[in-house]
Write a protein that holds these residues in place. Structure first.
Motif, PDB file in Angstrom:
ATOM      1  N   CYS A  40       0.827  -1.210   0.000  1.00  0.00           N
ATOM      2  CA  CYS A  40       0.000   0.000   0.000  1.00  0.00           C
ATOM      3  C   CYS A  40       0.861   1.259   0.000  1.00  0.00           C
ATOM      4  O   CYS A  40       2.008   1.254   0.430  1.00  0.00           O
ATOM      5  CB  CYS A  40      -0.927  -0.005   1.213  1.00  0.00           C
ATOM      6  N   GLU A  41       0.251   2.335  -0.460  1.00  0.00           N
ATOM      7  CA  GLU A  41       0.947   3.618  -0.569  1.00  0.00           C
ATOM      8  C   GLU A  41       0.125   4.694   0.144  1.00  0.00           C
ATOM      9  O   GLU A  41      -1.107   4.730   0.025  1.00  0.00           O
ATOM     10  CB  GLU A  41       1.124   3.986  -2.045  1.00  0.00           C
ATOM     11  N   VAL A  42       0.809   5.553   0.874  1.00  0.00           N
ATOM     12  CA  VAL A  42       0.147   6.662   1.559  1.00  0.00           C
ATOM     13  C   VAL A  42      -0.009   7.831   0.597  1.00  0.00           C
ATOM     14  O   VAL A  42       0.903   8.129  -0.176  1.00  0.00           O
ATOM     15  CB  VAL A  42       0.974   7.106   2.793  1.00  0.00           C
ATOM     16  N   PHE A  43      -1.169   8.477   0.614  1.00  0.00           N
ATOM     17  CA  PHE A  43      -1.348   9.684  -0.177  1.00  0.00           C
ATOM     18  C   PHE A  43      -0.402  10.780   0.306  1.00  0.00           C
ATOM     19  O   PHE A  43      -0.244  11.003   1.501  1.00  0.00           O
ATOM     20  CB  PHE A  43      -2.773  10.225  -0.038  1.00  0.00           C
ATOM     21  N   LYS A  44       0.186  11.477  -0.651  1.00  0.00           N
ATOM     22  CA  LYS A  44       0.975  12.670  -0.355  1.00  0.00           C
ATOM     23  C   LYS A  44       0.232  13.886  -0.894  1.00  0.00           C
ATOM     24  O   LYS A  44      -0.601  13.780  -1.798  1.00  0.00           O
ATOM     25  CB  LYS A  44       2.351  12.578  -1.034  1.00  0.00           C
ATOM     26  N   TYR A  45       0.534  15.045  -0.336  1.00  0.00           N
ATOM     27  CA  TYR A  45      -0.015  16.270  -0.900  1.00  0.00           C
ATOM     28  C   TYR A  45       0.722  16.555  -2.200  1.00  0.00           C
ATOM     29  O   TYR A  45       1.952  16.623  -2.224  1.00  0.00           O
ATOM     30  CB  TYR A  45       0.149  17.435   0.079  1.00  0.00           C
ATOM     31  N   ILE A  46      -0.022  16.719  -3.272  1.00  0.00           N
ATOM     32  CA  ILE A  46       0.576  16.791  -4.601  1.00  0.00           C
ATOM     33  C   ILE A  46       0.643  18.215  -5.167  1.00  0.00           C
ATOM     34  O   ILE A  46       1.098  18.410  -6.288  1.00  0.00           O
ATOM     35  CB  ILE A  46      -0.187  15.889  -5.592  1.00  0.00           C
ATOM     36  N   GLY A  47       0.194  19.200  -4.405  1.00  0.00           N
ATOM     37  CA  GLY A  47       0.293  20.585  -4.842  1.00  0.00           C
ATOM     38  C   GLY A  47      -0.979  21.090  -5.520  1.00  0.00           C
ATOM     39  O   GLY A  47      -1.809  20.312  -5.980  1.00  0.00           O
ATOM     40  N   GLU A  48      -1.111  22.409  -5.568  1.00  0.00           N
ATOM     41  CA  GLU A  48      -2.329  23.030  -6.090  1.00  0.00           C
ATOM     42  C   GLU A  48      -2.554  22.702  -7.561  1.00  0.00           C
ATOM     43  O   GLU A  48      -3.683  22.440  -7.992  1.00  0.00           O
ATOM     44  CB  GLU A  48      -2.262  24.548  -5.903  1.00  0.00           C
ATOM     45  N   ASP A  49      -1.494  22.730  -8.360  1.00  0.00           N
ATOM     46  CA  ASP A  49      -1.645  22.474  -9.797  1.00  0.00           C
ATOM     47  C   ASP A  49      -2.154  21.061 -10.051  1.00  0.00           C
ATOM     48  O   ASP A  49      -3.078  20.859 -10.862  1.00  0.00           O
ATOM     49  CB  ASP A  49      -0.317  22.691 -10.527  1.00  0.00           C
TER      50      ASP A  49
END
Length: 352
Positions: free
Chosen positions: A328-337
């Motif tokens: 499994c992979e944890v969600f990361k914040y990917i930025g506004e764009d």
């Protein structure tokens, strides 16, 4: 990401709590704490106990998704003191200066949180300065074994035409893209537009099979046998199976998302010490155990876990193994764009 509908009882009992019903200290004599949490994500008796023991009045509001919660905190119209977002959203809130550091001198019960969960939290809170883990779990597939004759071990089954109108998918952008990205062999945190376009196309191809894009309604639909298959977070499993023993849960072999939901304190909180008292109370082993037995999401509280019935500990859906979590992979914040790209692609999926 992801939670059960809060019963009307909570609204009724909360009104009682606000006016200091019951024995012990009168609620409000030591101020208040404004709490913003997922629906049905706490044992309502815990709220009562906190008010009685501390004399702090709890003002309690609920949200359904991280994306619903964030603009409320960003706007700051209601100044919440304690909020329970998920990993990637906490990272976003830290980056945008929407949170303040916790004074852990006021949260001595942090000692009860499993060190592995604190280590995992560093993926979104590098110094463990802003957050305290509350629950964790995995994203997988709920299925009704009386309606599904195939082996359920792959995300591919959600694209099987024999289950047309019997598939429920999350009405949540990041969650929805999980199976499509994984089936394409991509990271859940990709920001590459071509990769996301490919995942979008896969979801458009699936759309004729989907009965509905929903959130909290998954619980009732699966209990009532209205759907055969549904995306769901692991904590939903026990509550649903209790009402419908034909329901099972699996984390697909290709992998999935694993999450941590944690308590944080907004930068504009007006009752910081009361928020820390709230977080400390929830980290108490007996309270964490109460909450686990009510919401059935995995608890990161090691002291509480040691007291939980062994039958629960054996359930992979409730306490995933290291092997499962390794897929499994944890969600990361990917930025506004990238957020904007995901949102636009979701609109295109709904428009098709």
């Amino acid at each position: 990401m992801k939670r059960k509908v809060l019963f009307l009882l909570l609204a009724v009992t909360s009104a009682c709590f606000l006016f200091g019903c019951g024995n012990g200290k009168k609620a409000g004599e030591n101020g208040e704490v404004k709490v913003y949490n997922w629906g049905d994500y706490i044992d309502e008796e815990v709220i009562h106990m906190f008010e009685q023991e501390t004399g702090i009045k709890v003002v309690y509001d609920m949200f359904e998704t991280n994306e619903e919660m964030y603009p409320v905190i960003e706007a700051g119209g209601t100044k919440y003191d304690a909020v329970c977002p998920s990993d990637y959203m906490i990272e976003k809130m830290i980056q945008n200066n929407l949170l303040q550091k916790i004074n852990f001198d006021n949260v001595p019960n942090i000692k009860n949180i499993d060190k592995q969960q604190l280590k995992d939290s560093k993926a979104f809170d590098p110094d463990n300065a802003y957050s305290v883990p509350y629950t964790y779990g995995t994203l997988g597939i709920l299925y009704n074994k009386t309606l599904v004759n195939d082996k359920v071990d792959s995300w591919n089954i959600l694209w099987d035409k024999k289950y047309k109108d019997n598939v429920l998918m999350y009405n949540s952008v990041r969650d929805l893209f999980v199976p499509a990205l994984i089936l394409n062999g991509e990271s859940l945190n990709t920001t590459d537009e071509k990769t996301l376009q490919k995942a979008k196309q896969l979801l458009i191809e699936q759309k004729p099979l989907v009965q509905a894009y929903v959130m909290d309604q998954i619980k009732d639909k699966m209990i009532n046998g209205e759907a055969a298959l549904a995306m769901a977070y692991s904590g939903e499993y026990l509550a649903i199976q209790e009402d419908n023993p034909d329901i099972e849960f699996v984390v697909p072999k290709e992998g999935s998302n694993c999450f941590i939901d944690s308590w944080v304190i907004p930068a504009n909180a007006e009752n910081k010490e009361n928020a820390e008292a709230w977080i400390n109370f929830l980290c108490r082993p007996d309270i964490a155990k109460m909450n686990f037995e009510y919401i059935t999401y995995s608890t990161p509280n090691k002291a509480a876990y040691d007291e939980i019935d062994d039958d629960y500990k054996k359930l992979e859906a409730v306490f995933p193994t290291k092997e499962t979590l390794s897929r499994c992979e944890v969600f990361k914040y990917i930025g506004e764009d990238a957020d904007s790209i995901y949102s636009e692609l979701w609109k295109e999926i709904k428009a098709n």
